[in-house]
Design an enzyme around this catalytic site. Structure first.
Site, short mmCIF file in Angstrom:
data_model
loop_
_atom_site.label_atom_id
_atom_site.label_comp_id
_atom_site.label_asym_id
_atom_site.label_seq_id
_atom_site.Cartn_x
_atom_site.Cartn_y
_atom_site.Cartn_z
N GLU A 88 61.14 -38.07 32.53
CA GLU A 88 61.90 -36.98 32.03
C GLU A 88 62.76 -36.66 31.25
O GLU A 88 62.76 -38.30 31.41
CB GLU A 88 62.31 -36.44 33.75
CG GLU A 88 62.92 -34.87 33.75
CD GLU A 88 64.28 -34.87 34.42
OE1 GLU A 88 65.23 -33.76 34.72
OE2 GLU A 88 64.07 -35.80 35.40
N LYS A 189 61.77 -26.73 36.18
CA LYS A 189 62.97 -27.25 37.09
C LYS A 189 63.39 -26.95 38.24
O LYS A 189 64.66 -25.79 37.07
CB LYS A 189 63.57 -28.93 36.25
CG LYS A 189 64.24 -29.56 37.72
CD LYS A 189 64.77 -30.70 36.58
CE LYS A 189 65.91 -31.89 38.09
NZ LYS A 189 66.32 -32.86 36.78
N CYS A 221 62.14 -34.91 39.79
CA CYS A 221 62.92 -35.53 39.61
C CYS A 221 63.97 -35.15 41.06
O CYS A 221 63.89 -35.23 42.36
CB CYS A 221 64.35 -35.41 38.49
SG CYS A 221 65.53 -37.24 38.56
#
Length: 528
Positions: A88, A189, A221
């Site tokens: 990321e 995301k 994440c």
């Protein structure tokens, strides 16, 4: 006569071997491979020296990172890697404070479910797609599935009440290209972590792609800590593997990158390919190739400025025959005889845990908080270190967004004070022959992890070294010192619970406490 017999026997022998070889060749052409080759790259991102004032300037700033991507993809290609994952924020870093700061670095990324596009061969189909074209060509030229994280700039209409003033949404995005360079997946995301430069999608996206070696889901994440999209991808969409670009900042004791990511693979029976940034001075480190049986490869280095490419053969879990089953970890009635009042309270991530110190070489202990009781059975080589066993059940408020945790944890405290576990450490010196940890969790979503330490460098147990089921977590750590071992439960439906314990929860706690007092009394009577 003898000559004829020998000739016949020789003929039969040769013929039978020809048939056997032919069968093996035929089976070989039909037999599906048992492994695929995966790569993850932990990248020491090169940050822009200043904010770009144009798209072309932004591209020129990103090219040092793209050049490193190319070098690693080319290495992977020569090794016959099937899929590679990059981290990321790997193309431009994470130091952006507003949407306008990052806007020039972004491109419009079309929805691959709506369009058929191979940027490498059709670079002019859309405007401003130099980055996607470069990544597409990396995949195509190396005949490799390529997963990268990049920013998406999606236009919106003025009639949209949520449309930003600049006329477009900006999303933190994972993109996937197949072996021919075709864009096959795009994920926005859902759970942002202090990312003011990006927008949160209105609804969660459940994105997966099929390959000849499994069905891959993707998220990013902070997403891993929440129900959407991670859990539905496993329970509903039957993914066998997860590709996970991340910019993960270690948060000891139980949210180290390698510790938590490896525990996810074990708990949910998926292969988990995690690619992290490498910025150890800011606690960004820890990438790995994890499987349900344990970790095949990981990289964790707090001193080197360099990243690393990890490459391993990974078992194929076709159709996820080992699907995640909703089985709760439980306690036995016999475990309650070891219940004792906590000796001290210590804060972990600002949450108040109930702790009991470990002072003997062999022991059993059960300690409770609210509606959770945790049991530990241990046998260590010698009494050394400052180990404590703790329990927490409640809303964790120390992060960007509150979420409900149930935790049983054995850890080495960072202070010499036996009743202080507020300070954490990378060092430990305790070896354990056998450990079992379990608890009466209120959720089936429990992840098991064990992290050891080698002179301050975090390590994981070898593959197949730990066992986890409804009976709890069992392992031994007699090769390297144990830093922490934990069961971390997530009760997603309680994420919005306030700090104050509701009346119904108080009544449950009171009932549990009364039950345990009765059990202790009974044990005392029986022991007379």
């Amino acid at each position: 006569m003898v000559t004829k017999i020998i000739s016949v026997c020789l003929f039969i022998f040769i013929f039978s071997n020809i048939v056997h070889v032919s069968e093996m060749l035929l089976l070989g052409t039909n037999r599906k491979p048992a492994f695929y080759k995966a790569a993850v790259f932990e990248h020491a991102v090169i940050f822009p020296e200043k904010r770009a004032s144009s798209y072309d300037e932004a591209v020129s700033q990103m090219f040092p990172n793209l050049d490193e991507y190319k070098r690693q993809a080319d290495i992977a290609g020569t090794l016959g890697v099937d899929i590679i994952v990059f981290p990321e924020d790997g193309l431009y870093g994470y130091i952006f404070r507003s949407p306008s700061d990052i806007e020039n670095y972004l491109e419009y990324i079309p929805d691959p479910s709506q369009v058929d596009w191979t940027p490498c061969t059709e670079p002019s189909k859309y405007e401003r797609t130099k980055i996607q074209t470069f990544l597409s060509c990396l995949a195509k030229n190396n005949s490799i599935y390529l997963v990268a994280n990049y920013g998406d700039k999606q236009p919106c209409q003025k009639t949209d009440p949520s449309c930003p003033k600049n006329g477009h949404y900006q999303y933190n995005t994972n993109i996937v290209f197949d072996r021919n360079g075709k864009l096959i997946a795009r994920y926005h995301k859902q759970n942002l972590y202090f990312e003011k430069q990006f927008n949160t999608p209105t609804t969660p996206e459940f994105i997966y792609f099929d390959t000849e070696f499994g069905r891959f889901g993707t998220f990013t994440c902070f997403d891993i800590l929440f129900y959407d999209p991670a859990i539905p991808l496993i329970e509903t969409y039957n993914v066998t593997d997860i590709v996970f670009p991340t910019a993960w900042m270690d948060a000891l004791p139980f949210l180290s990158a390698i510790g938590y990511h490896s525990s996810f693979a074990v708990a949910y029976n998926v292969n988990f390919l995690s690619a992290n940034l490498h910025q150890p001075t800011r606690r960004f480190q820890g990438s790995g190739i994890h499987t349900p049986e344990g970790t095949l490869a990981f990289y964790y280095n707090r001193s080197s400025p360099d990243g690393r490419l990890l490459v391993k053969e990974v078992p194929i879990l076709m159709n996820n025959s080992r699907r995640f089953e909703k089985k709760k970890v439980t306690l036995d009635t016999s475990d309650m005889q070891f219940i004792q009042r906590h000796e001290f309270q210590g804060r972990v991530f600002k949450d108040k845990y109930n702790f009991v110190s470990l002072r003997s070489k062999v022991g059993n202990v059960t300690v409770c908080q609210a509606d959770l009781c945790c049991y530990l059975s241990y046998n260590r080589v010698e009494v050394t270190g400052n180990y404590a066993f703790g329990v927490f059940s409640g809303v964790h408020h120390g992060a960007h967004r509150p979420y409900y945790l149930q935790v049983c944890i054995l850890l080495e405290c960072g202070s010499d004070n036996v009743t202080d576990c507020y300070h954490f450490t990378f060092l430990a010196n305790g070896y354990f022959n056998n450990i079992t940890i379990k608890g009466n969790f209120s959720t089936p979503y429990v992840t098991p992890q064990v992290v050891t330490t080698n002179n301050g460098t975090l390590e994981l147990l070898p593959s197949h070294a730990l066992k986890f089921n409804e009976r709890g977590l069992t392992f031994k750590s007699n090769l390297t010192p144990l830093l922490e071992a934990s069961l971390v439960g997530r009760i997603y439906e309680r994420d919005s619970v306030s700090n104050q314990t509701p009346n119904f929860a108080k009544s449950i706690v009171a009932s549990i406490q009364a039950f345990y007092k009765a059990m202790i009394f009974l044990a005392m009577v029986l022991s007379r």
